[in-house]
Design a protein around this motif. Structure first.
Motif, PDB file in Angstrom:
ATOM      1  N   GLY A  71       0.725  -1.141  -0.211  1.00  0.00           N
ATOM      2  CA  GLY A  71      -0.050  -0.028  -0.080  1.00  0.00           C
ATOM      3  C   GLY A  71       0.707   1.335  -0.094  1.00  0.00           C
ATOM      4  N   PHE A  72       1.940   1.267   0.617  1.00  0.00           N
ATOM      5  CA  PHE A  72       2.980   2.369   0.844  1.00  0.00           C
ATOM      6  C   PHE A  72       3.567   2.781  -0.614  1.00  0.00           C
ATOM      7  N   ILE A  73       3.849   1.569  -1.252  1.00  0.00           N
ATOM      8  CA  ILE A  73       4.625   1.872  -2.584  1.00  0.00           C
ATOM      9  C   ILE A  73       3.325   2.218  -3.717  1.00  0.00           C
ATOM     10  N   GLN A  74       2.320   1.902  -3.455  1.00  0.00           N
ATOM     11  CA  GLN A  74       1.160   2.247  -4.373  1.00  0.00           C
ATOM     12  C   GLN A  74       0.785   3.827  -4.106  1.00  0.00           C
ATOM     13  N   GLU A  75       0.801   3.947  -2.934  1.00  0.00           N
ATOM     14  CA  GLU A  75       0.597   5.681  -2.626  1.00  0.00           C
ATOM     15  C   GLU A  75       1.713   6.297  -3.114  1.00  0.00           C
ATOM     16  N   ILE A  76       2.911   5.822  -3.052  1.00  0.00           N
ATOM     17  CA  ILE A  76       4.009   6.984  -3.421  1.00  0.00           C
ATOM     18  C   ILE A  76       4.146   7.141  -4.610  1.00  0.00           C
ATOM     19  N   ILE A  77       3.842   5.936  -5.393  1.00  0.00           N
ATOM     20  CA  ILE A  77       3.579   6.068  -6.926  1.00  0.00           C
ATOM     21  C   ILE A  77       2.716   7.042  -7.270  1.00  0.00           C
ATOM     22  N   ARG A  78       1.482   7.072  -6.727  1.00  0.00           N
ATOM     23  CA  ARG A  78       0.448   8.100  -6.915  1.00  0.00           C
ATOM     24  C   ARG A  78       0.871   9.400  -6.548  1.00  0.00           C
ATOM     25  N   ILE A  79       1.648   9.610  -5.510  1.00  0.00           N
ATOM     26  CA  ILE A  79       2.049  10.892  -5.121  1.00  0.00           C
ATOM     27  C   ILE A  79       2.936  11.626  -6.198  1.00  0.00           C
ATOM     28  N   VAL A  80       3.933  10.499  -6.515  1.00  0.00           N
ATOM     29  CA  VAL A  80       5.052  11.006  -7.752  1.00  0.00           C
ATOM     30  C   VAL A  80       4.203  11.258  -9.111  1.00  0.00           C
ATOM     31  N   ASP A  81       3.365  10.499  -9.371  1.00  0.00           N
ATOM     32  CA  ASP A  81       2.579  10.678 -10.862  1.00  0.00           C
ATOM     33  C   ASP A  81       1.846  12.151 -10.564  1.00  0.00           C
ATOM     34  N   LYS A  82       1.271  12.517  -9.618  1.00  0.00           N
ATOM     35  CA  LYS A  82       0.552  13.578  -9.195  1.00  0.00           C
ATOM     36  C   LYS A  82       1.196  14.932  -9.343  1.00  0.00           C
ATOM     37  N   LYS A  83       2.424  14.690  -8.547  1.00  0.00           N
ATOM     38  CA  LYS A  83       3.602  15.593  -8.588  1.00  0.00           C
ATOM     39  C   LYS A  83       4.058  15.976  -9.985  1.00  0.00           C
ATOM     40  N   ALA A  84       4.175  15.073 -10.938  1.00  0.00           N
ATOM     41  CA  ALA A  84       4.683  15.080 -12.096  1.00  0.00           C
ATOM     42  C   ALA A  84       3.525  15.873 -13.075  1.00  0.00           C
ATOM     43  N   GLU A  85       2.500  15.442 -12.871  1.00  0.00           N
ATOM     44  CA  GLU A  85       1.084  16.110 -13.439  1.00  0.00           C
ATOM     45  C   GLU A  85       1.153  17.778 -13.177  1.00  0.00           C
ATOM     46  N   GLU A  86       1.388  18.179 -11.747  1.00  0.00           N
ATOM     47  CA  GLU A  86       1.212  19.481 -11.706  1.00  0.00           C
ATOM     48  C   GLU A  86       2.414  20.147 -12.076  1.00  0.00           C
ATOM     49  N   ILE A  87       3.597  19.685 -12.354  1.00  0.00           N
ATOM     50  CA  ILE A  87       4.645  20.204 -13.110  1.00  0.00           C
ATOM     51  C   ILE A  87       4.290  20.361 -14.493  1.00  0.00           C
ATOM     52  N   LYS A  88       3.758  19.343 -15.146  1.00  0.00           N
ATOM     53  CA  LYS A  88       3.319  19.675 -16.561  1.00  0.00           C
ATOM     54  C   LYS A  88       2.374  20.628 -16.470  1.00  0.00           C
ATOM     55  N   GLU A  89       1.373  20.622 -16.145  1.00  0.00           N
ATOM     56  CA  GLU A  89       0.404  21.511 -15.917  1.00  0.00           C
ATOM     57  C   GLU A  89       0.998  22.942 -15.685  1.00  0.00           C
ATOM     58  N   GLU A  90       1.801  23.306 -14.892  1.00  0.00           N
ATOM     59  CA  GLU A  90       2.661  24.528 -14.610  1.00  0.00           C
ATOM     60  C   GLU A  90       3.298  24.809 -15.885  1.00  0.00           C
ATOM     61  N   LEU A  91       4.055  24.074 -16.455  1.00  0.00           N
ATOM     62  CA  LEU A  91       4.959  24.605 -17.611  1.00  0.00           C
ATOM     63  C   LEU A  91       4.033  24.644 -18.877  1.00  0.00           C
ATOM     64  N   GLU A  92       2.856  24.057 -18.867  1.00  0.00           N
ATOM     65  CA  GLU A  92       2.102  24.430 -20.049  1.00  0.00           C
ATOM     66  C   GLU A  92       1.387  25.650 -19.843  1.00  0.00           C
ATOM     67  N   GLY A  93       1.085  25.985 -18.528  1.00  0.00           N
ATOM     68  CA  GLY A  93       0.469  27.191 -18.320  1.00  0.00           C
ATOM     69  C   GLY A  93       1.607  28.464 -18.425  1.00  0.00           C
ATOM     70  N   LYS A  94       2.810  28.114 -18.289  1.00  0.00           N
ATOM     71  CA  LYS A  94       3.729  29.256 -18.587  1.00  0.00           C
ATOM     72  C   LYS A  94       4.164  29.332 -20.175  1.00  0.00           C
ATOM     73  N   ALA A  95       3.985  28.303 -20.980  1.00  0.00           N
ATOM     74  CA  ALA A  95       4.042  28.228 -22.434  1.00  0.00           C
ATOM     75  C   ALA A  95       2.891  28.809 -22.992  1.00  0.00           C
ATOM     76  N   ASN A  96       1.777  28.640 -22.385  1.00  0.00           N
ATOM     77  CA  ASN A  96       0.225  29.342 -22.760  1.00  0.00           C
ATOM     78  C   ASN A  96       0.519  30.882 -22.626  1.00  0.00           C
ATOM     79  N   SER A  97       1.272  31.237 -21.268  1.00  0.00           N
ATOM     80  CA  SER A  97       1.332  32.635 -21.122  1.00  0.00           C
ATOM     81  C   SER A  97       2.175  33.280 -21.963  1.00  0.00           C
TER      82      SER A  97
END
Length: 124
Positions: A71-97
């Motif tokens: 369960g710990f490993i599954q959760e840490i994978i979810r957290i890292v994936d979510k963090k990567a998605e947030e970074i991607k969205e932030e970069l896309e937002g900057k590119a759109n800006s």
């Protein structure tokens, strides 16, 4: 770096998301994919998967129990994936800006050219 709390079976674990942890999680995901895509390679990959899991879990406080490890490993994978998605969205937002700003600058440039043309006609 950010500290994350993960609650598994009533136990709260804390882990700091460092670049090393993120890289280890991404490596683990790659190993899972390799084992899934080629089941015959699972024996070769399984020890690497085990090592990666133990490395990641060793960074948590308190030590992750064997019962909570999956369960710990599954959760840490979810957290890292979510963090990567947030970074991607932030970069896309900057590119759109930036592209919006470039469009605005181009519009200004066209206006300036029209102004210059009008000025040259009027002041001849």
């Amino acid at each position: 770096m950010s500290s994350k709390e993960i609650s598994i079976s009533g136990t709260d674990y804390t882990i700091t998301l460092t670049d090393q942890i993120i890289n280890q999680v991404n490596n683990l995901k790659s190993l899972y994919s390799a084992a899934y895509e080629d089941p015959e390679s699972f024996e070769q990959v399984s020890s690497e998967i085990s090592n990666a899991i133990n490395e990641i879990a060793s960074q948590a406080e308190p030590q992750v129990s064997d019962d909570d490890l999956d369960g710990f490993i599954q959760e840490i994978i979810r957290i890292v994936d979510k963090k990567a998605e947030e970074i991607k969205e932030e970069l896309e937002g900057k590119a759109n800006s930036k592209s919006a700003k470039s469009a605005k600058d181009a519009k200004k440039s066209k206006r300036w050219q029209r102004y210059e043309n009008c000025k040259s006609i009027v002041f001849r």
